[in-house]
Design an enzyme around this catalytic site. Structure first.
Site, PDB file in Angstrom:
ATOM      1  N   THR A 136     -13.201  33.338  20.179  1.00 23.28           N
ATOM      2  CA  THR A 136     -12.700  32.907  18.871  1.00 23.28           C
ATOM      3  C   THR A 136     -12.203  34.078  18.025  1.00 23.28           C
ATOM      4  OG1 THR A 136     -13.491  31.973  16.782  1.00 23.28           O
ATOM      5  CG2 THR A 136     -15.140  33.013  18.139  1.00 23.28           C
ATOM      6  N   ASP A 137     -11.359  33.758  17.038  1.00 18.47           N
ATOM      7  CA  ASP A 137     -10.920  34.786  16.083  1.00 18.47           C
ATOM      8  C   ASP A 137     -12.061  35.233  15.166  1.00 18.47           C
ATOM      9  OD1 ASP A 137     -11.104  32.454  14.536  1.00 18.47           O
ATOM     10  OD2 ASP A 137      -9.022  32.500  13.835  1.00 18.47           O
ATOM     11  N   GLU A 138     -13.141  34.414  15.108  1.00 23.78           N
ATOM     12  CA  GLU A 138     -14.222  34.721  14.158  1.00 23.78           C
ATOM     13  C   GLU A 138     -14.966  36.014  14.508  1.00 23.78           C
ATOM     14  OE1 GLU A 138     -16.640  31.585  12.731  1.00 23.78           O
ATOM     15  OE2 GLU A 138     -15.017  30.127  12.848  1.00 23.78           O
ATOM     16  N   TYR A 162     -22.996  32.161  14.550  1.00 20.12           N
ATOM     17  CA  TYR A 162     -22.062  31.695  15.593  1.00 20.12           C
ATOM     18  C   TYR A 162     -21.137  32.831  16.023  1.00 20.12           C
ATOM     19  CZ  TYR A 162     -17.700  29.788  17.443  1.00 20.12           C
ATOM     20  OH  TYR A 162     -16.572  29.573  18.207  1.00 20.12           O
ATOM     21  N   LYS A 166     -20.830  34.783  19.687  1.00 20.84           N
ATOM     22  CA  LYS A 166     -19.601  34.826  20.481  1.00 20.84           C
ATOM     23  C   LYS A 166     -19.180  36.278  20.727  1.00 20.84           C
ATOM     24  CE  LYS A 166     -17.319  31.851  21.757  1.00 20.84           C
ATOM     25  NZ  LYS A 166     -17.342  31.004  22.993  1.00 20.84           N
TER      26      LYS A 166
HETATM   27  P1  NAD Z   1     -17.506  21.783  21.359  1.00 13.88           P
HETATM   28  O1  NAD Z   1     -18.709  22.065  20.539  1.00 13.88           O
HETATM   29  O2  NAD Z   1     -16.646  20.615  21.032  1.00 13.88           O
HETATM   30  O3  NAD Z   1     -17.905  21.636  22.892  1.00 13.88           O
HETATM   31  C1  NAD Z   1     -18.832  22.474  23.519  1.00 13.88           C
HETATM   32  C2  NAD Z   1     -19.167  21.869  24.879  1.00 13.88           C
HETATM   33  O4  NAD Z   1     -20.080  22.765  25.542  1.00 13.88           O
HETATM   34  C3  NAD Z   1     -19.859  20.512  24.791  1.00 13.88           C
HETATM   35  O5  NAD Z   1     -19.320  19.637  25.759  1.00 13.88           O
HETATM   36  C4  NAD Z   1     -21.314  20.825  25.100  1.00 13.88           C
HETATM   37  O6  NAD Z   1     -22.020  19.743  25.690  1.00 13.88           O
HETATM   38  C5  NAD Z   1     -21.167  22.005  26.058  1.00 13.88           C
HETATM   39  N1  NAD Z   1     -22.359  22.868  26.083  1.00 13.88           N
HETATM   40  C6  NAD Z   1     -23.040  23.370  25.022  1.00 13.88           C
HETATM   41  N2  NAD Z   1     -24.078  24.119  25.440  1.00 13.88           N
HETATM   42  C7  NAD Z   1     -24.037  24.099  26.803  1.00 13.88           C
HETATM   43  C8  NAD Z   1     -24.834  24.702  27.802  1.00 13.88           C
HETATM   44  N3  NAD Z   1     -25.896  25.464  27.503  1.00 13.88           N
HETATM   45  N4  NAD Z   1     -24.513  24.480  29.095  1.00 13.88           N
HETATM   46  C9  NAD Z   1     -23.448  23.693  29.428  1.00 13.88           C
HETATM   47  N5  NAD Z   1     -22.676  23.094  28.518  1.00 13.88           N
HETATM   48  C10 NAD Z   1     -22.960  23.296  27.214  1.00 13.88           C
HETATM   49  O7  NAD Z   1     -16.666  23.132  21.316  1.00 13.88           O
HETATM   50  P2  NAD Z   1     -15.076  23.354  21.277  1.00 13.88           P
HETATM   51  O8  NAD Z   1     -14.604  23.276  19.886  1.00 13.88           O
HETATM   52  O9  NAD Z   1     -14.465  22.529  22.328  1.00 13.88           O
HETATM   53  O10 NAD Z   1     -15.022  24.897  21.703  1.00 13.88           O
HETATM   54  C11 NAD Z   1     -14.986  25.270  23.081  1.00 13.88           C
HETATM   55  C12 NAD Z   1     -14.990  26.789  23.172  1.00 13.88           C
HETATM   56  O11 NAD Z   1     -13.865  27.310  22.466  1.00 13.88           O
HETATM   57  C13 NAD Z   1     -16.222  27.432  22.540  1.00 13.88           C
HETATM   58  O12 NAD Z   1     -16.592  28.513  23.363  1.00 13.88           O
HETATM   59  C14 NAD Z   1     -15.730  27.918  21.186  1.00 13.88           C
HETATM   60  O13 NAD Z   1     -16.436  29.051  20.777  1.00 13.88           O
HETATM   61  C15 NAD Z   1     -14.283  28.267  21.503  1.00 13.88           C
HETATM   62  N6  NAD Z   1     -13.336  28.151  20.383  1.00 13.88           N
HETATM   63  C16 NAD Z   1     -13.283  27.016  19.631  1.00 13.88           C
HETATM   64  C17 NAD Z   1     -12.324  26.915  18.616  1.00 13.88           C
HETATM   65  C18 NAD Z   1     -12.197  25.673  17.775  1.00 13.88           C
HETATM   66  O14 NAD Z   1     -11.435  25.676  16.811  1.00 13.88           O
HETATM   67  N7  NAD Z   1     -12.879  24.583  18.090  1.00 13.88           N
HETATM   68  C19 NAD Z   1     -11.452  27.982  18.374  1.00 13.88           C
HETATM   69  C20 NAD Z   1     -11.554  29.140  19.159  1.00 13.88           C
HETATM   70  C21 NAD Z   1     -12.490  29.209  20.169  1.00 13.88           C
HETATM   71  O1  DAU Z   2     -11.602  30.104  13.896  1.00 12.24           O
HETATM   72  C1  DAU Z   2     -12.007  29.520  15.091  1.00 12.24           C
HETATM   73  C2  DAU Z   2     -13.253  28.725  14.828  1.00 12.24           C
HETATM   74  O2  DAU Z   2     -12.847  27.576  14.094  1.00 12.24           O
HETATM   75  C3  DAU Z   2     -13.987  28.318  16.084  1.00 12.24           C
HETATM   76  O3  DAU Z   2     -14.451  29.453  16.735  1.00 12.24           O
HETATM   77  C4  DAU Z   2     -15.157  27.397  15.756  1.00 12.24           C
HETATM   78  O4  DAU Z   2     -15.763  26.940  16.949  1.00 12.24           O
HETATM   79  C5  DAU Z   2     -14.645  26.228  14.961  1.00 12.24           C
HETATM   80  O5  DAU Z   2     -15.724  25.423  14.556  1.00 12.24           O
HETATM   81  C6  DAU Z   2     -13.860  26.701  13.735  1.00 12.24           C
HETATM   82  O6  DAU Z   2     -14.735  27.318  12.743  1.00 12.24           O
HETATM   83  P1  DAU Z   2     -14.530  27.090  11.166  1.00 12.24           P
HETATM   84  O7  DAU Z   2     -15.797  27.400  10.484  1.00 12.24           O
HETATM   85  O8  DAU Z   2     -13.298  27.761  10.687  1.00 12.24           O
HETATM   86  O9  DAU Z   2     -14.231  25.516  11.212  1.00 12.24           O
HETATM   87  P2  DAU Z   2     -14.706  24.292  10.319  1.00 12.24           P
HETATM   88  O10 DAU Z   2     -13.888  23.114  10.751  1.00 12.24           O
HETATM   89  O11 DAU Z   2     -16.175  24.146  10.275  1.00 12.24           O
HETATM   90  O12 DAU Z   2     -14.220  24.728   8.863  1.00 12.24           O
HETATM   91  C7  DAU Z   2     -12.849  25.008   8.598  1.00 12.24           C
HETATM   92  C8  DAU Z   2     -12.744  25.417   7.138  1.00 12.24           C
HETATM   93  O13 DAU Z   2     -13.015  24.269   6.321  1.00 12.24           O
HETATM   94  C9  DAU Z   2     -13.758  26.451   6.706  1.00 12.24           C
HETATM   95  O14 DAU Z   2     -13.157  27.295   5.726  1.00 12.24           O
HETATM   96  C10 DAU Z   2     -14.879  25.644   6.069  1.00 12.24           C
HETATM   97  C11 DAU Z   2     -14.138  24.479   5.452  1.00 12.24           C
HETATM   98  N1  DAU Z   2     -14.883  23.199   5.375  1.00 12.24           N
HETATM   99  C12 DAU Z   2     -15.425  22.715   6.515  1.00 12.24           C
HETATM  100  C13 DAU Z   2     -16.121  21.529   6.506  1.00 12.24           C
HETATM  101  C14 DAU Z   2     -16.724  21.000   7.771  1.00 12.24           C
HETATM  102  C15 DAU Z   2     -14.963  22.504   4.167  1.00 12.24           C
HETATM  103  O15 DAU Z   2     -14.448  22.940   3.121  1.00 12.24           O
HETATM  104  N2  DAU Z   2     -15.667  21.343   4.156  1.00 12.24           N
HETATM  105  C16 DAU Z   2     -16.257  20.810   5.270  1.00 12.24           C
HETATM  106  O16 DAU Z   2     -16.894  19.739   5.183  1.00 12.24           O
END
Ligand code: NAD
Ligand code: DAU
Length: 357
Positions: A136-138, A162, A166
């Site tokens: 992730t960018d985080e 988190y 990562k």
């Molecule tokens: P998600 O939370 O929707 O899905 C995570 C999946 O991993 C689920 O299916 C869960 O059951 C599985 N899982 C969790 N713990 C596990 C374990 N111990 N063993 C096996 N499976 C397990 O997550 P997502 O949003 O699809 O993100 C997927 C990946 O991409 C993550 O590594 C996250 O850090 C990364 N990522 C997410 C975003 C985003 O915006 N969602 C952005 C950048 C990177």
């Molecule tokens: O940047 C990549 C990341 O993006 C991934 O690595 C993470 O897995 C993914 O969850 C996401 O993280 P964020 O914290 O940026 O996403 P989230 O959707 O939780 O929040 C997006 C923005 O919106 C953040 O500034 C917090 C704000 N927010 C979020 C929620 C859930 C609100 O203002 N209200 C809300 O209820």
């Protein structure tokens, strides 16, 4: 042993399921999907693949070394794409233990079993193998309003449990390449949106609340900036890295769509035909990162990838997807989801003098 198979971890989650569905639509090789099915993992995301011989589902934990060893020996994959993680920042604030366990200890277990298996192969097979770690960018921390976007050399400065977990995983993956020569690649991507995203993240939560006429809880002043990418573009970028990426390298992925949260929320209100009076400013997330932005020049120039989805159209299509998939939406908002919602938003919304529901 099918040499062309791949193992995906976390393929029942949001991005993983999109990747699995895309992969199976254009590849004939078997895909083994190792997923623990936490609250975020949903077999319904994979329903059309239920009878597909190309999709082998393995229910289990990436930290279960015997299981990982068995899958490697049984299927002899040519690659692993590692999505599995605890992924929600708010949950990591309330309970970081699972984040350390899965994202750090689990990634270590996966890497170590992969290395032990990989080392048994002939050099030519070892060279062909790929381990793609999805990050992730985080990990890069937070940007000021005039800072340039993160690039692959930006130093790590993770701010939430988190992000720290990562970042630790990224370091382990890097070390396994540097020390043992395991052909690892890391992708760091910005915020994803699109179908099948669990409604605890900003966009699906706001869509579903708006549709139901419920309050929209905006943290702080709503001027936090995220750089949005459609999940299908992210999956295509991972594909490009799998095919053409250089082992040991890191690739930043983003679509240059920086938006303050409030703009995104207003856009969702417009698409759902709801009134801005639904917006509630609630107490902020602790340690909330102000701005993320990605410089994705490297993957664009070296691997020829570019995003296909514009944000406005992509968001409109995502709203439509949630409207057309009401059964999916109702099922994921189980009693466990309602408990989470009350814990996360109940007091916050009541403090604003409103009704949490
Ligand atoms: P998600 O939370 O929707 O899905 C995570 C999946 O991993 C689920 O299916 C869960 O059951 C599985 N899982 C969790 N713990 C596990 C374990 N111990 N063993 C096996 N499976 C397990 O997550 P997502 O949003 O699809 O993100 C997927 C990946 O991409 C993550 O590594 C996250 O850090 C990364 N990522 C997410 C975003 C985003 O915006 N969602 C952005 C950048 C990177
Ligand atoms: O940047 C990549 C990341 O993006 C991934 O690595 C993470 O897995 C993914 O969850 C996401 O993280 P964020 O914290 O940026 O996403 P989230 O959707 O939780 O929040 C997006 C923005 O919106 C953040 O500034 C917090 C704000 N927010 C979020 C929620 C859930 C609100 O203002 N209200 C809300 O209820």
């Amino acid at each position: 042993m099918t040499q062309t198979s791949i193992i995906v971890t976390g393929g029942a989650g949001f991005i993983g399921a999109n990747f699995v569905r895309q992969w199976i639509a254009h590849e004939s090789a078997t895909l083994i999907n190792l997923d623990k099915l936490t609250y975020a993992g949903n077999p319904e995301n994979l329903r059309p693949l239920k009878d597909s011989p190309a999709h082998v589902f393995a229910h289990g934990d990436i930290g279960n070394r015997e299981l990982v060893r068995h899958l490697l020996e049984r299927h002899g994959p040519r690659a692993i794409v590692h999505f599995a993680a605890e992924s929600h920042v708010d949950r990591s604030v309330h309970g970081p233990t699972e984040f350390v366990q899965t994202n750090i200890v689990g990634t270590f277990a996966l890497l170590e079993e992969t290395r032990l298996w990989w080392e048994k192969h002939a050099p030519s097979k070892r060279e062909e193998f790929r381990f793609v770690h999805v990050s992730t960018d985080e990990v890069f921390g937070s940007l000021g309003p005039n800072d340039p976007p993160f690039n692959e050399s930006t130093p790590f400065a993770p701010n939430s449990p988190y992000a720290a977990s990562k970042a630790a995983a990224d370091h382990l993956v890097r070390a396994y390449h540097h020390t043992y020569g395991l052909p690892t690649l890391i992708v760091n991507c910005s915020n994803n949106y699109g179908p099948f995203q669990f409604p605890e993240k900003l966009i699906p939560l706001m869509i579903l609340n708006a549709v139901d006429g419920k309050p929209l809880p905006v943290y702080g002043d709503g001027m936090y900036v995220r750089d949005w990418i459609h999940v299908e573009d992210h999956c295509e970028a991972i594909d490009a890295v799998l095919i053409g990426g250089k082992p040991g390298e890191v690739y930043n992925i983003g679509a240059e769509n920086e938006r303050p949260n409030l703009d995104v929320v207003h856009e969702i209100l417009r698409h759902t035909g709801r009134d801005p009076s639904l917006i509630r400013y609630v107490p902020d997330r602790p340690g909330h990162d102000r701005r993320y932005a990605m410089n994705a020049r490297k993957i664009r120039e070296e691997l020829g990838w570019k995003p296909r989805h514009g944000f406005e159209r992509g968001l409109a299509d995502t709203v439509t997807w949630y409207l057309q998939n009401q059964t999916w939406c109702q099922r994921v908002r189980s009693s466990a989801y309602r408990d989470y919602y009350e814990r996360q938003y109940g007091a916050r919304l009541r403090q604003q003098g409103g009704d949490a529901t």
